[in-house]
Write a protein that holds these residues in place. Sequence first.
Motif, short mmCIF file in Angstrom:
data_model
loop_
_atom_site.label_atom_id
_atom_site.label_comp_id
_atom_site.label_asym_id
_atom_site.label_seq_id
_atom_site.Cartn_x
_atom_site.Cartn_y
_atom_site.Cartn_z
N ALA A 425 55.46 68.48 38.77
CA ALA A 425 55.07 67.26 39.48
C ALA A 425 53.58 67.03 39.31
O ALA A 425 52.83 67.93 38.98
N GLU A 426 53.18 65.78 39.53
CA GLU A 426 51.76 65.41 39.54
C GLU A 426 51.39 64.94 40.93
O GLU A 426 52.23 64.84 41.84
N ASP A 427 50.10 64.64 41.11
CA ASP A 427 49.63 64.19 42.41
C ASP A 427 50.45 62.99 42.89
O ASP A 427 50.71 62.05 42.14
N GLY A 428 50.84 63.05 44.15
CA GLY A 428 51.59 61.96 44.75
C GLY A 428 53.09 62.08 44.65
O GLY A 428 53.82 61.39 45.37
N VAL A 429 53.58 62.95 43.77
CA VAL A 429 55.03 63.12 43.62
C VAL A 429 55.55 64.00 44.76
O VAL A 429 55.05 65.11 44.99
N VAL A 430 56.53 63.50 45.48
CA VAL A 430 57.03 64.16 46.68
C VAL A 430 58.21 65.06 46.34
O VAL A 430 59.14 64.65 45.63
N ILE A 431 58.17 66.29 46.83
CA ILE A 431 59.23 67.26 46.59
C ILE A 431 59.89 67.61 47.92
O ILE A 431 59.21 68.00 48.88
N ASP A 432 61.19 67.49 48.00
CA ASP A 432 61.94 67.86 49.19
C ASP A 432 62.70 69.15 48.94
O ASP A 432 63.34 69.32 47.87
N LEU A 433 62.65 70.05 49.90
CA LEU A 433 63.41 71.29 49.85
C LEU A 433 64.57 71.14 50.83
O LEU A 433 64.37 71.14 52.06
N VAL A 434 65.76 70.97 50.30
CA VAL A 434 66.95 70.74 51.11
C VAL A 434 68.01 71.77 50.74
O VAL A 434 68.38 71.90 49.57
N ASP A 435 68.47 72.52 51.73
CA ASP A 435 69.49 73.55 51.51
C ASP A 435 69.10 74.51 50.39
O ASP A 435 69.91 74.85 49.51
N GLY A 436 67.81 74.88 50.38
CA GLY A 436 67.35 75.88 49.41
C GLY A 436 67.09 75.35 48.01
O GLY A 436 66.79 76.13 47.11
#
Length: 561
Positions: A425-436
Amino acid sequence: MSHPHPDLLLPPALAPGALRIIPLGGLGEVGRNMAVIEHEGQLLVIDCGVLFPEDHQPGVDLILPDFEYILDRLDDVQAIVLTHGHEDHIGAVPYLLKHKPDIPLVGSTLTLALVEAKLKEHRIKPWTLGVKEGGRESFGVFDCEFIAVNHSIPDALAVFVRTGGGTVLHTGDFKMDQLPLDRRLTDLRAFARVGEEGVDLFMTDSTNAEVPGFTTPEREIGPAIDTVFHKAQRRIIVACFSSHVHRVQQVLDAAERNGRKVAMVGRSMVRNMGIAADLGYLHVPDRVLVDVKKLDNYPDNEVVLICTGSQGEPMAALSRMANRDHRIDVGDGDTVLLASSLIPGNENAVYRVINGLMRLGADVVHKGNAKVHVSGHASAGELLYCYNIVKPRNVMPVHGEWRHLVANAELAIQTGVDPDHVVLAEDGVVIDLVDGRARIAGAVPCGYVYVDGSSVGGTTEELLKDRRILRDEGFISVMVVVDSSTGKVIAGPEITARGFAEDDEIFTQVKPKIIAALDEATRKGTTDTHQLQQVVRRAVGGWVGGKIRRRPMIIPVVVEA
């Protein structure tokens, strides 16, 4: 500025129980490191640093992370955790705390001392909490454990964040020096322990991911510094980062062994080393350190100066010495030691300084011709060890340009991490951690915020483009007076040009073209002075582009009389 991913939409609302990571700096660049972790409506910030400008950003002093994503949610920020005291991790703290000064600052003793000194200059009195390796603190829904890591500044920490939505291990900047000068090792046992507990997302330093093997221990450059001291005939001028306590310690020790006095030059250098000495992180040998104003009392072969400017910064002491704009006159027989690595993007500026110093007769010793610096970041071999020890479920490389992030991702995959669980990812890219499972969920606005003199955020890309044009292409102003009733030119055009190698007489060639263009426009009914100015601009721009092959800034002024 909008985020650089037009294909990504704003992320949806965070799913209940999930964890979100929003990098606001440090991904795709070396600097302005900042990450936000979100869970159950609460936020935790890890680091808040600055990026230093490059040649294509003239007039800019600093570049900040874009705080827009959290500005209307500062009450939700539980703490700002600082991994270590380098500018690219703490330099933007004052600009964030100006919006809300009571956000808790969390870090090690040295890190907090350095940032508190910076905040004092901004007249901000922070709320701080000192932590140590092995310590554990809770900030709202975030349970943070702090782990010792070795870096080019003492007291660096990694942070292991436990939440109801998953766990995150953020290394900060680190390496695995097995012979550190302060005997403080990266705590691989703690890495293994949290690995056994389960690391859902491993955020790892990528700066040296392209470098094979292991980073050279700090101790191995001691003999090289001694060699420089033995060979030097006159003064020795050492340039390094104003926070590089380990390197300054080695220089102080070498000076004591060789019977030299040391003076520190530059406000940030004096301030930071004073803090490090007061806290016991820097040992200053007796009667070695002297005031720079008293250097004239000692012969040149007994003098060492430690200053800033190892990255070619134009206003730093070393650059000013190279330009003969400093009280220290560098000359024949002086030895200049650049005790630092090149930050990507600074190469040209550094080589300009080296050339300038050598032109003055100095002998310049740098990493390219002597072993006088080692990196503070883990090379590929160390990163492989960490992946095998931690065994993370998901990996997100941080701190580096795109090539560094890609190389780090490939290392993770080589150790058995599922490629689908490695997030680039680069700046501003959102990462969600869902169910591992970590996945990209969208992107938020995350542009550069420029500090330009007293202005913060007022400088735009359009303004920088104008500055680049003025610098590279030149400037032309055209004054024309026209009859208000007929539109005929009654005075001018008067042309003033700056930044051109050609004689001013060459611009007389364009005057008939301007008059003809204005006559044509008025015949077609154009009388508005603003429109006539655009006619002048097009006429001059077309002629200059074809005749001189330049695209200068053109300022037309049409006055009615």
